[in-house]
Design an enzyme around this catalytic site. Structure first.
Site, short mmCIF file in Angstrom:
data_model
loop_
_atom_site.label_atom_id
_atom_site.label_comp_id
_atom_site.label_asym_id
_atom_site.label_seq_id
_atom_site.Cartn_x
_atom_site.Cartn_y
_atom_site.Cartn_z
CD GLU A 430 -2.75 -1.28 -0.05
OE1 GLU A 430 -2.90 -0.29 -0.80
OE2 GLU A 430 -3.23 -2.39 -0.33
N GLY A 431 1.98 1.20 -0.67
CA GLY A 431 2.89 2.34 -0.72
C GLY A 431 3.92 2.21 0.37
#
Length: 571
Positions: A430-431
């Protein structure tokens, strides 16, 4: 492995630290009364303690596997997921029009924390569905909403997010998956995606994939990406799963941790999909899901940290080893100063990260309920801090928990190592946390630092009110806040983004330290003379001062990072 859900911790946060009163005063969330939120948290705690936690070790020892093209999940996971779905836990914050509870994101964040601490590998399934639900609510056509949302919200069907490709990780714009217009309102999706969490399973129902792809003739990079909903099974006229779509699982990744969560390599061969949102507007739609997921992933780190802390504490209360000069309370290693240091640090860090996440969730809720741009800016500012600090806390606390166990922590039978292995990925997906920090110092500062300064102003108002009760603690937090303000002024003055990026991670962690000091101080004011005041003193006196070194690093610029050549680094 026992698990204790942090129900009372959340009740305390909601009542005294990050008050939900303003939220409850809005028309949108007026039904989220204290009685309702307490009941929800209590029931979620029971589910996590009695149903999910017993599955934690099963998922690690016997992970998901691929059998004749079908993903088989760990023993008990199917029943565990059914309990989640039947309890309505997938749709806690979803639109009531489609069967959701419509409760605040703050409540969802609390439940995410609990489920993650109980069994992270299983919690990933409902979390991905929740993100997809939000993306569809905001961007899908009415027809897609009517077809998919009720089944996703009920948990009958599950959702995934398909971004990453072998050559396109953090650089999403490099993807090559293509979409061809079929001329009938559908599109043919072809390509391969990797790292797809719960890309398939044996829970039943349907698996609905949100897939980023590029239409023919679309520009290169992120601007040319569109988003498509691609189900595993094509719904028939009655909305029931019908013929198999052109999507399959090529393989499952063999991972360091979260073995119970199937991480799939997905192949799309002309699979039928439907456009979600505008053509070439895929990233805007996907970011709706990703921001939801980033708050959730921060909660995953916090949940695992909390579980690791209690696991280590239970061991320290039983383990006898060596002598201590301190007055013995337990006559175990709990009486050793360094073990006390580790356990108190773990507890203080979990509280800080958890309180920051709740602040983030409340800001999201207030933005939703009021449409106020200031709340939206607050939520945007806190999201990368929640994600990065929450997951870094998970990693550090899990590692410290293993250290408390000593040699037995390195032995798999104790379960301490599983926390370390499972939580490690949360700082990556998620980053990555580095990207979160870069987002904080760049995109989130495009307002000239206004959102950050407004938050610091509010912190100082609270700190001033606390001076009459705790003058020294309040003074320490005030000083940290002023230093944070000066660093932010320096940051926004830097036109060269490399100077910002070079110190982005320490800047984010310094901000988290200041937020943690503020929230611990509020807890101390609400619990004068109690355990929370004692914990706040520990955090503010021993951990908050780290901001000094972090901000020095944050403002050092980029020159020395590039002083060594590649050859000198290797030499």
């Amino acid at each position: 492995m026992t698990y204790r859900a942090p129900v009372e911790d959340y009740n305390f946060l909601f009542d005294h630290v990050v008050s939900l009163d303003a939220l409850r005063a809005t028309e949108r969330f007026e039904d989220a009364t204290p009685d309702v939120t307490r009941a929800i948290l209590t029931e979620a705690g029971k589910l996590c303690e009695e149903v999910l936690a017993p599955l934690q070790r099963n998922g690690d020892k016997q992970g998901a596997y691929l059998e004749n093209g079908v993903v088989r999940t760990s023993p008990g996971f199917k029943d565990g997921y059914r309990a989640i779905a039947e309890g309505g836990w997938v749709g806690i914050s979803a639109d009531p029009e489609y069967g959701g509870m419509g409760l605040p994101m703050a409540v969802t964040a609390a439940v995410t924390d609990m489920m993650s601490g109980a069994c992270l590998s299983l919690q990933l399934a409902p979390m991905l569905s929740q993100g997809q639900i939000e993306a569809l609510e905001h961007h899908a056509s009415d027809a897609l909403k009517e077809m998919y949302l009720p089944k996703l919200i009920s948990g009958e069907w599950t959702g995934t997010m398909n971004l990453t490709e072998p050559q396109a990780g953090s650089d999403v714009g490099a993807l090559t998956t293509k979409a061809e217009d079929n001329g009938d309102g559908t599109y043919a999706i072809s390509g391969q995606k990797i790292y797809i969490t719960y890309g398939d399973h044996d829970f039943g129902g349907n698996v609905c994939h949100l897939v980023l792809a590029r239409l023919e003739g679309a520009p290169a990079g992120v601007r040319g990406i569109s988003l498509f909903l691609v189900p595993k099974l094509l719904p028939d006229e009655d909305g029931n799963p019908g013929a198999r779509n052109g999507v399959s699982v090529v393989s499952l990744e063999h991972k360091m941790g979260i073995h119970g969560s199937p991480t799939c390599v997905m192949q799309y061969d002309g699979a039928t999909g439907w456009l979600v949102g505008e053509r070439e507007g895929g990233m805007a739609a996907m970011f709706t899901m990703m921001n939801n997921a980033r708050l959730g992933v921060g909660g995953q780190g916090i949940g695992v940290a909390d579980a690791a802390f209690h696991h280590a504490l239970a061991y320290a209360q039983d383990r006898k080893q060596g002598k201590t000069a301190a007055p013995a309370e337990k006559d175990t290693i709990l009486d050793h100063a360094d073990v006390r240091r580790m356990l108190t640090t773990m507890k203080a860090e979990v509280f800080a990260a958890r309180a920051i996440a709740v602040c983030n969730a409340v800001a999201i809720d207030m933005a939703t309920a009021t449409g106020d741009k200031a709340w939206k800016a607050r939520a945007a500012l806190l999201t990368p801090i929640t994600k990065a600090f929450g997951t870094d806390t998970g990693i550090e606390v899990a590692d410290m928990g293993l250290q408390v166990h000593g040699g037995m922590g390195f032995i798999e039978e104790t379960g301490a190592a599983q926390f370390c292995r499972d939580v490690r990925v949360t700082a990556i997906y998620e980053g990555t946390n580095g990207i979160q920090a870069m987002d904080l110092v760049a995109r989130k500062m495009m307002d000239g630092g206004d959102a950050a300064m407004t938050l610091l102003d509010e912190i100082e108002e609270d700190v001033e009110a606390a001076r009459a009760v705790f003058p020294r603690l309040a003074g320490d937090v005030w000083d940290a806040c002023e230093s944070m303000r000066e660093a932010t002024e320096w940051l926004v003055s830097q036109s060269d983004l490399q100077n910002r990026f070079a110190g982005a991670v320490p800047y984010l962690h310094a901000f988290a330290r200041v937020l943690g000091g503020h929230l611990h101080l509020k807890a101390a004011v609400a619990d004068q003379g109690g355990a929370r005041e004692k914990l706040a003193r520990f955090y503010i006196q021993r951990m908050l001062p780290e901001y000094t070194a972090l901000l020095a690093h944050a403002q050092a610029g980029a020159e020395d990072l590039y002083a060594l050549t590649a050859e000198e680094l290797a030499g």
